[in-house]
Design an enzyme around this catalytic site. Structure first.
Site, PDB file in Angstrom:
ATOM      1  N   LYS A  55       0.739  -1.336  -0.005  1.00 13.44           N
ATOM      2  CA  LYS A  55      -0.044  -0.032   0.116  1.00 13.44           C
ATOM      3  C   LYS A  55       0.697   1.218  -0.191  1.00 13.44           C
ATOM      4  O   LYS A  55       0.689   2.322  -0.656  1.00 13.44           O
ATOM      5  CB  LYS A  55      -0.837   0.082   1.110  1.00 13.44           C
ATOM      6  CG  LYS A  55      -1.522   1.316   1.483  1.00 13.44           C
ATOM      7  CD  LYS A  55      -2.438   1.309   2.921  1.00 13.44           C
ATOM      8  CE  LYS A  55      -2.869   2.722   3.445  1.00 13.44           C
ATOM      9  NZ  LYS A  55      -1.880   3.549   3.910  1.00 13.44           N
ATOM     10  N   ASP A  82       2.573  20.793   7.535  1.00 14.89           N
ATOM     11  CA  ASP A  82       3.597  22.002   7.415  1.00 14.89           C
ATOM     12  C   ASP A  82       4.762  21.604   6.952  1.00 14.89           C
ATOM     13  O   ASP A  82       5.326  22.260   6.151  1.00 14.89           O
ATOM     14  CB  ASP A  82       3.743  22.458   8.815  1.00 14.89           C
ATOM     15  CG  ASP A  82       2.417  23.188   9.668  1.00 14.89           C
ATOM     16  OD1 ASP A  82       1.327  22.568   8.940  1.00 14.89           O
ATOM     17  OD2 ASP A  82       2.505  24.031  10.449  1.00 14.89           O
ATOM     18  N   ARG A 115      -0.835  15.080  12.721  1.00 17.52           N
ATOM     19  CA  ARG A 115      -0.317  14.635  11.279  1.00 17.52           C
ATOM     20  C   ARG A 115      -0.139  15.900  10.486  1.00 17.52           C
ATOM     21  O   ARG A 115      -0.803  15.849   9.508  1.00 17.52           O
ATOM     22  CB  ARG A 115      -0.855  13.609  10.572  1.00 17.52           C
ATOM     23  CG  ARG A 115      -1.077  12.083  11.374  1.00 17.52           C
ATOM     24  CD  ARG A 115      -1.647  11.087  10.838  1.00 17.52           C
ATOM     25  NE  ARG A 115      -1.345  10.695   9.667  1.00 17.52           N
ATOM     26  CZ  ARG A 115      -1.393   9.394   8.991  1.00 17.52           C
ATOM     27  NH1 ARG A 115      -2.115   8.593   9.656  1.00 17.52           N
ATOM     28  NH2 ARG A 115      -0.873   9.143   7.873  1.00 17.52           N
ATOM     29  N   ARG A 143      -8.843  -0.854   4.160  1.00 14.85           N
ATOM     30  CA  ARG A 143      -7.761   0.343   3.665  1.00 14.85           C
ATOM     31  C   ARG A 143      -6.483  -0.042   3.437  1.00 14.85           C
ATOM     32  O   ARG A 143      -5.655   0.433   2.469  1.00 14.85           O
ATOM     33  CB  ARG A 143      -7.867   1.629   4.389  1.00 14.85           C
ATOM     34  CG  ARG A 143      -9.265   2.504   4.477  1.00 14.85           C
ATOM     35  CD  ARG A 143      -9.172   3.737   5.125  1.00 14.85           C
ATOM     36  NE  ARG A 143      -7.767   4.372   4.483  1.00 14.85           N
ATOM     37  CZ  ARG A 143      -7.162   4.938   5.242  1.00 14.85           C
ATOM     38  NH1 ARG A 143      -7.029   4.811   6.806  1.00 14.85           N
ATOM     39  NH2 ARG A 143      -6.118   5.545   4.785  1.00 14.85           N
TER      40      ARG A 143
END
Length: 416
Positions: free
Chosen positions: A22, A124, A121, A397
């Site tokens: 993934k 920036d 998370r 996922r």
């Protein structure tokens, strides 16, 4: 919402094949935007996040054909700079489209990315890094717009070896004029795979295994075919499953040299590991021992993505263990659900204290994120009675079919 049902407290025996990665597939799919032609990706995992990425690429003008585990991406035409909110907000990995979109058409507009709830998370570090190449931003509370009239290579020093920021920089730098040097870059195998894919397409990238990547930009990229490597986190999860349940399993296509930290912990816990050209043999019989102290770190340290599955195994080990999380400050969200099953874990700031020696009992528990959901499945394998793990979609996922794989390893597991 689909649930997974596990009748546990039985050892594992059997063989399963590890799916494509993934964390390698998603940035490579994003990088295909830099190629005005067809990219063929083999061994692509059939998981929800790959489906979301396909939808995003189709929405902005790509033609995507998914046949079993092969994805063909025709990025000849990119028609819009606005990424679809519906899929961007579903997964964190959508942020990695910034670099290739800026490299391909010079602009991108997106809602702040979603994904698993595992703590802070911030993006920036991505924004500051791309700004060094000439990117400018305007944003609101929910949406970010970025423009780059001309990307220019320069020296960039990352304050933290962020995998996503490194990937974004590599992709933007491949399209920039001049040379970009990325100091303090991440060393994860997925970075190596991304660089290998771009080199196959004609990019000039060097030093990805050194922590200082050099990208000579402006090369014309061409269509190519690339095979996604196997998923080290899925392999590590199934090692944790064998630690917890006991037994003997063989994991075909386990990536070589990418699970050193996980393998070290497994051996300390009493596991026997034997490597062959085809994969990894895992055996755990008898007493499961505490490894003492484990700490997550950036690669090649112990992966944060395997912290939750390991918690389940540690709860059975003889002796106390401590697991410190240094990457994501919300990674212990699964502890309350694990404690319903009897793990007795206590979290103190950034460290989970696991008393060990527990006998787990099957319960109705709820997954709230990807790796925590996998941890609940691992706990169910060694628990007495029936465990129901609600919200299977979180697990989907990242795991192509966790029920199929664990069934092949002898587990009594199903989903409906």
């Amino acid at each position: 919402m689909k649930s997974i049902y596990i009748s546990g407290n039985a050892p594992l025996y059997g063989e399963a094949t590890i799916q494509g990665s993934k964390n390698a597939a998603l940035p490579i799919m994003a990088a295909a935007l830099l190629i005005p032609g067809i990219s063929v990706l083999k061994n692509c995992p059939h998981i929800a996040d790959v489906e979301y990425m396909c939808r995003i690429l189709e929405t902005i003008g790509c033609i995507v054909v998914w046949d079993k585990n092969e994805v063909r991406i025709d990025a000849t035409a990119v028609k819009t700079s606005r990424l679809p909110e519906e899929y961007v907000t579903m997964m964190r990995s959508s942020v990695m489209l910034m670099g290739p979109m800026l490299g391909r058409i010079g602009e991108v507009s997106l809602h702040y990315p979603g994904g698993c709830v595992i703590g802070d998370r911030p993006i920036d570090i991505h924004l500051k890094a791309l700004e060094r190449l000439g990117v400018r931003y305007s944003d609101s509370e929910q949406e970010l717009e970025a423009q780059a009239f001309r990307l220019t290579g320069t020296d960039v020093s990352l304050e933290f070896p962020s995998v996503g920021a490194t990937e974004n920089l590599i992709m933007a730098a491949a399209a920039a004029d001049g040379i970009t040097r990325i100091q303090g870059s991440a060393l994860e195998p997925e970075i190596i795979s991304l660089c290998a894919f771009l080199r196959t397409a004609g990019a000039d990238i060097r030093g990805e295994e050194t922590g200082c990547i050099t990208v000579t930009g402006g090369r014309k990229l061409h269509p190519c075919c690339f095979t996604i490597p196997s998923d080290r986190i899925v392999a590590g999860t199934y090692i944790c499953a064998c630690l917890a349940a006991g037994g003997e399993i063989f994991l075909k296509n386990t990536p070589r040299g990418q699970l050193t930290a996980m393998e070290d912990v497994a051996v300390r816990m009493g596991c026997i590991l034997r490597r062959s050209p085809e994969g990894l043999f895992v055996q755990r019989r008898g007493v499961l021992f505490s490894p003492g102290f484990v700490e997550t770190r950036s690669y090649p340290g112990f992966p944060t993505d395997l912290q939750s599955p390991l918690l389940a195994a540690l709860s059975l080990a003889e002796g106390e263990s401590a697991l410190r999380e240094t990457i994501f400050n919300g990674r212990f969200g699964v502890v309350d659900e694990l404690n319903k099953m009897g793990t007795g874990i206590v979290v103190r700031k950034d460290t989970a204290c696991i008393p060990g020696g527990r006998r787990l009992s099957g319960q109705h528990v709820t997954a709230s994120e990807l790796r925590g959901g996998a941890a609940l499945v691992v706990a169910g394998l060694c628990a007495e009675g029936m465990t129901e793990v609600e919200n299977r979609y979180f697990i989907d996922r990242g795991y192509e079919d966790i029920c199929r794989d664990l069934s092949q390893l002898g587990a009594d597991i199903d989903s409906w």
